[in-house]
Design a protein around this motif. Structure first.
Motif, PDB file in Angstrom:
ATOM      1  N   VAL A 140      82.371  53.996   6.875  1.00 29.29           N
ATOM      2  CA  VAL A 140      81.423  52.912   6.651  1.00 29.29           C
ATOM      3  C   VAL A 140      80.014  53.465   6.834  1.00 29.29           C
ATOM      4  O   VAL A 140      79.728  54.146   7.810  1.00 29.29           O
ATOM      5  N   VAL A 141      79.152  53.179   5.863  1.00 28.35           N
ATOM      6  CA  VAL A 141      77.753  53.555   5.952  1.00 28.35           C
ATOM      7  C   VAL A 141      76.977  52.286   6.279  1.00 28.35           C
ATOM      8  O   VAL A 141      77.094  51.280   5.570  1.00 28.35           O
ATOM      9  N   ILE A 142      76.225  52.338   7.376  1.00 29.71           N
ATOM     10  CA  ILE A 142      75.410  51.196   7.783  1.00 29.71           C
ATOM     11  C   ILE A 142      73.970  51.667   7.884  1.00 29.71           C
ATOM     12  O   ILE A 142      73.644  52.534   8.690  1.00 29.71           O
ATOM     13  N   ASN A 143      73.117  51.111   7.041  1.00 26.60           N
ATOM     14  CA  ASN A 143      71.685  51.393   7.098  1.00 26.60           C
ATOM     15  C   ASN A 143      71.022  50.230   7.823  1.00 26.60           C
ATOM     16  O   ASN A 143      71.055  49.095   7.343  1.00 26.60           O
ATOM     17  N   SER A 144      70.440  50.520   8.977  1.00 26.39           N
ATOM     18  CA  SER A 144      69.832  49.483   9.807  1.00 26.39           C
ATOM     19  C   SER A 144      68.325  49.634   9.817  1.00 26.39           C
ATOM     20  O   SER A 144      67.807  50.740   9.954  1.00 26.39           O
ATOM     21  N   THR A 145      67.642  48.519   9.663  1.00 21.89           N
ATOM     22  CA  THR A 145      66.184  48.488   9.730  1.00 21.89           C
ATOM     23  C   THR A 145      65.780  47.307  10.608  1.00 21.89           C
ATOM     24  O   THR A 145      66.566  46.388  10.855  1.00 21.89           O
ATOM     25  N   ASP A 146      64.548  47.339  11.080  1.00 24.34           N
ATOM     26  CA  ASP A 146      64.045  46.229  11.876  1.00 24.34           C
ATOM     27  C   ASP A 146      63.901  44.991  11.005  1.00 24.34           C
ATOM     28  O   ASP A 146      63.558  45.075   9.829  1.00 24.34           O
ATOM     29  N   ALA A 147      64.175  43.850  11.596  1.00 22.93           N
ATOM     30  CA  ALA A 147      64.043  42.566  10.898  1.00 22.93           C
ATOM     31  C   ALA A 147      63.462  41.557  11.879  1.00 22.93           C
ATOM     32  O   ALA A 147      63.688  41.650  13.088  1.00 22.93           O
ATOM     33  N   ALA A 148      62.731  40.626  11.368  1.00 18.39           N
ATOM     34  CA  ALA A 148      62.189  39.571  12.221  1.00 18.39           C
ATOM     35  C   ALA A 148      63.337  38.697  12.717  1.00 18.39           C
ATOM     36  O   ALA A 148      64.282  38.422  11.975  1.00 18.39           O
ATOM     37  N   ASP A 149      63.270  38.300  13.971  1.00 18.43           N
ATOM     38  CA  ASP A 149      64.266  37.368  14.485  1.00 18.43           C
ATOM     39  C   ASP A 149      64.083  36.029  13.795  1.00 18.43           C
ATOM     40  O   ASP A 149      62.978  35.489  13.746  1.00 18.43           O
ATOM     41  N   GLY A 150      65.149  35.512  13.252  1.00 16.79           N
ATOM     42  CA  GLY A 150      65.095  34.233  12.558  1.00 16.79           C
ATOM     43  C   GLY A 150      65.549  33.118  13.470  1.00 16.79           C
ATOM     44  O   GLY A 150      65.758  33.304  14.669  1.00 16.79           O
ATOM     45  N   GLU A 151      65.744  31.960  12.883  1.00 16.04           N
ATOM     46  CA  GLU A 151      66.157  30.809  13.671  1.00 16.04           C
ATOM     47  C   GLU A 151      67.660  30.791  13.935  1.00 16.04           C
ATOM     48  O   GLU A 151      68.135  30.008  14.734  1.00 16.04           O
TER      49      GLU A 151
END
Length: 166
Positions: A140-151
């Motif tokens: 499994v390839v998982i590309n993770s990036t920062d994201a704004a916390d949503g609701e």
């Protein structure tokens, strides 16, 4: 002591290779290959609904289904563990017989269904966006990036190819 904990039986099996073929996935998911895309949506929606606060949106123009829940979210480590088809079957549901499916294969089947149906899988949780792709060899390839916390605690976006309408 919680009565459920006292009667818990955990089973582990190394059966991940069955998820890599259409026949094997049909066996594991309990549906035909014609229904793999529906199974992906059902399995991910079931898991989101189990957390409470479930909602969804279908965007036919963008060819996406977005679903979310009000749980506590998934850490980056949990995403890497849960969305890994090579992890052993690990479920207490065999013993306690849950209401839906309840075999412990749901996330692995959904991940394999995404691969076979060419559905893009994105998980957004705890300030990270994870693009998840199962390879033909089971890695499994998982590309993770920062994201704004949503609701919502966890948001899952399924992107369908143009030849497989939502």
């Amino acid at each position: 002591m919680d009565d459920n904990k006292q009667n818990t039986l955990t089973i582990e099996q190394h059966d991940w290779q069955r998820f890599l073929t259409s026949d094997g996935l049909a066996e594991k998911a309990g549906c035909t290959s014609n229904d793999f895309a529906k199974m992906v949506v059902k399995e991910l929606a079931d898991n989101a609904a189990d957390m409470g606060g479930f909602g969804f949106n279908i965007d036919e123009e963008q060819q996406t289904i977005t679903m979310w829940n009000g749980g506590t979210g998934l850490s980056e480590e949990q995403v890497h563990t849960l969305f890994n088809v090579k992890r052993p079957l690990r479920s207490t549901k065999h013993w306690r017989r849950g209401n839906r499916g309840a075999l412990g294969n749901g996330l692995r089947a959904a991940l394999a269904g995404c691969r076979i149906c060419r559905i893009a899988l994105t998980v957004i949780s705890q300030g990270k966006q994870h693009e998840i792709k199962l390879q033909d060899n089971g890695d499994v390839v998982i590309n993770s990036t920062d994201a704004a916390d949503g609701e919502h605690a966890t948001v899952i976006i399924l992107g369908f190819p143009a030849d497989k309408p939502v």
